[in-house]
Design a protein around this motif. Structure first.
Motif, PDB file in Angstrom:
ATOM      1  N   GLU A   1       0.830  -1.179   0.000  1.00  0.00           N
ATOM      2  CA  GLU A   1       0.000   0.000   0.000  1.00  0.00           C
ATOM      3  C   GLU A   1       0.875   1.243   0.000  1.00  0.00           C
ATOM      4  OE1 GLU A   1      -3.513   0.250   1.685  1.00  0.00           O
ATOM      5  OE2 GLU A   1      -3.929  -1.869   1.725  1.00  0.00           O
ATOM      6  N   GLY A   2       0.405   2.287  -0.655  1.00  0.00           N
ATOM      7  CA  GLY A   2       1.155   3.537  -0.738  1.00  0.00           C
ATOM      8  C   GLY A   2       2.045   3.554  -1.955  1.00  0.00           C
ATOM      9  N   ALA A   3       2.394   4.743  -2.381  1.00  0.00           N
ATOM     10  CA  ALA A   3       3.226   4.901  -3.569  1.00  0.00           C
ATOM     11  C   ALA A   3       4.682   4.640  -3.221  1.00  0.00           C
ATOM     12  CB  ALA A   3       3.068   6.302  -4.144  1.00  0.00           C
ATOM     13  N   ASP A   4       5.318   3.773  -3.984  1.00  0.00           N
ATOM     14  CA  ASP A   4       6.743   3.558  -3.812  1.00  0.00           C
ATOM     15  C   ASP A   4       7.478   3.776  -5.124  1.00  0.00           C
ATOM     16  OD1 ASP A   4       5.992   1.316  -5.185  1.00  0.00           O
ATOM     17  OD2 ASP A   4       6.611  -0.099  -3.642  1.00  0.00           O
ATOM     18  N   GLN A  14      -1.001   7.755  -0.816  1.00  0.00           N
ATOM     19  CA  GLN A  14      -0.163   7.787   0.384  1.00  0.00           C
ATOM     20  C   GLN A  14       1.281   7.504  -0.018  1.00  0.00           C
ATOM     21  OE1 GLN A  14      -0.445   4.484   3.213  1.00  0.00           O
ATOM     22  NE2 GLN A  14      -0.685   6.028   4.803  1.00  0.00           N
ATOM     23  N   ILE A  15       2.233   8.275   0.524  1.00  0.00           N
ATOM     24  CA  ILE A  15       3.651   8.065   0.285  1.00  0.00           C
ATOM     25  C   ILE A  15       4.130   7.026   1.302  1.00  0.00           C
ATOM     26  CG2 ILE A  15       5.934   9.138   0.201  1.00  0.00           C
ATOM     27  CD1 ILE A  15       3.961  10.126  -1.951  1.00  0.00           C
ATOM     28  N   ALA A  16       4.579   5.873   0.804  1.00  0.00           N
ATOM     29  CA  ALA A  16       4.937   4.757   1.676  1.00  0.00           C
ATOM     30  C   ALA A  16       5.949   5.159   2.748  1.00  0.00           C
ATOM     31  CB  ALA A  16       5.466   3.592   0.843  1.00  0.00           C
ATOM     32  N   GLY A  17       6.951   5.957   2.389  1.00  0.00           N
ATOM     33  CA  GLY A  17       7.990   6.344   3.331  1.00  0.00           C
ATOM     34  C   GLY A  17       7.528   7.292   4.428  1.00  0.00           C
ATOM     35  N   LYS A  59      22.466  13.289  -5.392  1.00  0.00           N
ATOM     36  CA  LYS A  59      21.765  12.108  -5.890  1.00  0.00           C
ATOM     37  C   LYS A  59      20.258  12.304  -5.818  1.00  0.00           C
ATOM     38  CE  LYS A  59      25.406   9.156  -4.088  1.00  0.00           C
ATOM     39  NZ  LYS A  59      25.737   8.211  -3.021  1.00  0.00           N
ATOM     40  N   SER A  60      19.568  11.688  -6.758  1.00  0.00           N
ATOM     41  CA  SER A  60      18.108  11.679  -6.711  1.00  0.00           C
ATOM     42  C   SER A  60      17.652  10.595  -5.747  1.00  0.00           C
ATOM     43  CB  SER A  60      17.534  11.416  -8.108  1.00  0.00           C
ATOM     44  OG  SER A  60      17.869  12.483  -8.966  1.00  0.00           O
ATOM     45  N   VAL A  61      16.540  10.841  -5.076  1.00  0.00           N
ATOM     46  CA  VAL A  61      16.023   9.931  -4.061  1.00  0.00           C
ATOM     47  C   VAL A  61      14.547   9.692  -4.350  1.00  0.00           C
ATOM     48  CG1 VAL A  61      15.620   9.659  -1.588  1.00  0.00           C
ATOM     49  CG2 VAL A  61      17.674  10.832  -2.374  1.00  0.00           C
ATOM     50  N   GLN A  62      14.161   8.426  -4.479  1.00  0.00           N
ATOM     51  CA  GLN A  62      12.773   8.117  -4.815  1.00  0.00           C
ATOM     52  C   GLN A  62      11.846   8.087  -3.610  1.00  0.00           C
ATOM     53  OE1 GLN A  62      12.605   4.522  -7.102  1.00  0.00           O
ATOM     54  NE2 GLN A  62      13.401   5.507  -8.925  1.00  0.00           N
ATOM     55  N   GLN A  63      12.381   7.812  -2.442  1.00  0.00           N
ATOM     56  CA  GLN A  63      11.571   7.761  -1.224  1.00  0.00           C
ATOM     57  C   GLN A  63      11.998   8.883  -0.280  1.00  0.00           C
ATOM     58  OE1 GLN A  63       8.921   5.812  -0.172  1.00  0.00           O
ATOM     59  NE2 GLN A  63       8.876   5.271  -2.330  1.00  0.00           N
ATOM     60  N   PRO A  64      11.110   9.385   0.542  1.00  0.00           N
ATOM     61  CA  PRO A  64      11.458  10.457   1.476  1.00  0.00           C
ATOM     62  C   PRO A  64      12.663  10.094   2.342  1.00  0.00           C
ATOM     63  CG  PRO A  64       9.096  10.138   1.435  1.00  0.00           C
ATOM     64  CD  PRO A  64       9.693   9.011   0.641  1.00  0.00           C
ATOM     65  N   ALA A  65      13.608  11.025   2.435  1.00  0.00           N
ATOM     66  CA  ALA A  65      14.799  10.863   3.269  1.00  0.00           C
ATOM     67  C   ALA A  65      14.841  12.023   4.255  1.00  0.00           C
ATOM     68  CB  ALA A  65      16.054  10.850   2.405  1.00  0.00           C
ATOM     69  N   LYS A  66      15.188  11.749   5.483  1.00  0.00           N
ATOM     70  CA  LYS A  66      15.208  12.781   6.520  1.00  0.00           C
ATOM     71  C   LYS A  66      16.355  13.753   6.269  1.00  0.00           C
ATOM     72  CE  LYS A  66      14.917  13.420  11.491  1.00  0.00           C
ATOM     73  NZ  LYS A  66      14.911  12.728  12.787  1.00  0.00           N
ATOM     74  N   VAL A  67      16.041  15.039   6.309  1.00  0.00           N
ATOM     75  CA  VAL A  67      17.027  16.100   6.153  1.00  0.00           C
ATOM     76  C   VAL A  67      17.637  16.369   7.526  1.00  0.00           C
ATOM     77  CG1 VAL A  67      17.384  18.509   5.505  1.00  0.00           C
ATOM     78  CG2 VAL A  67      15.744  17.107   4.231  1.00  0.00           C
ATOM     79  N   ASP A  68      18.975  16.384   7.594  1.00  0.00           N
ATOM     80  CA  ASP A  68      19.659  16.645   8.857  1.00  0.00           C
ATOM     81  C   ASP A  68      19.650  18.149   9.124  1.00  0.00           C
ATOM     82  OD1 ASP A  68      21.243  16.822  11.098  1.00  0.00           O
ATOM     83  OD2 ASP A  68      23.030  15.973  10.146  1.00  0.00           O
ATOM     84  N   LEU A  69      18.878  18.570  10.091  1.00  0.00           N
ATOM     85  CA  LEU A  69      18.777  19.986  10.460  1.00  0.00           C
ATOM     86  C   LEU A  69      19.627  20.324  11.678  1.00  0.00           C
ATOM     87  CD1 LEU A  69      14.923  20.445  10.061  1.00  0.00           C
ATOM     88  CD2 LEU A  69      16.709  21.002   8.403  1.00  0.00           C
TER      89      LEU A  69
END
Length: 82
Positions: A1-4, A14-17, A59-69
């Motif tokens: 379920e969700g877009a991957d 829904q975005i799976a990540g 790099k391109s990223v297909q799934q959400p990746a946490k940005v280090d703030l």
């Protein structure tokens, strides 16, 4: 379920990540996206050229990746062309 994968259609998906995240805000750019979550965390995905994802690489990223703030908290997100 969700877009991957990249999908285009008339209905939101829904975005799976981000399934278990409490998303407050989404911003969409020409080829990248940002999600701001409860607690001020940010996730990015899409094309990474010009460092637009804020992940420290190009790099391109297909799934959400946490940005280090670091110790910062995000209060709003916005995307443009780059």
């Amino acid at each position: 379920e969700g877009a991957d994968e990249r999908q285009v259609g008339p209905e939101p998906v829904q975005i799976a990540g981000l399934r278990w995240k409490s998303v407050l805000e989404i911003a969409c750019g020409e080829a990248h996206n940002l999600a701001r979550c409860v607690g001020g965390t940010v996730y990015s995905w899409g094309l990474g050229g010009s460092g637009r994802l804020g992940l420290g690489h190009y790099k391109s990223v297909q799934q959400p990746a946490k940005v280090d703030l670091g110790d910062k908290v995000c209060v709003a997100v916005a995307c443009g062309f780059y």
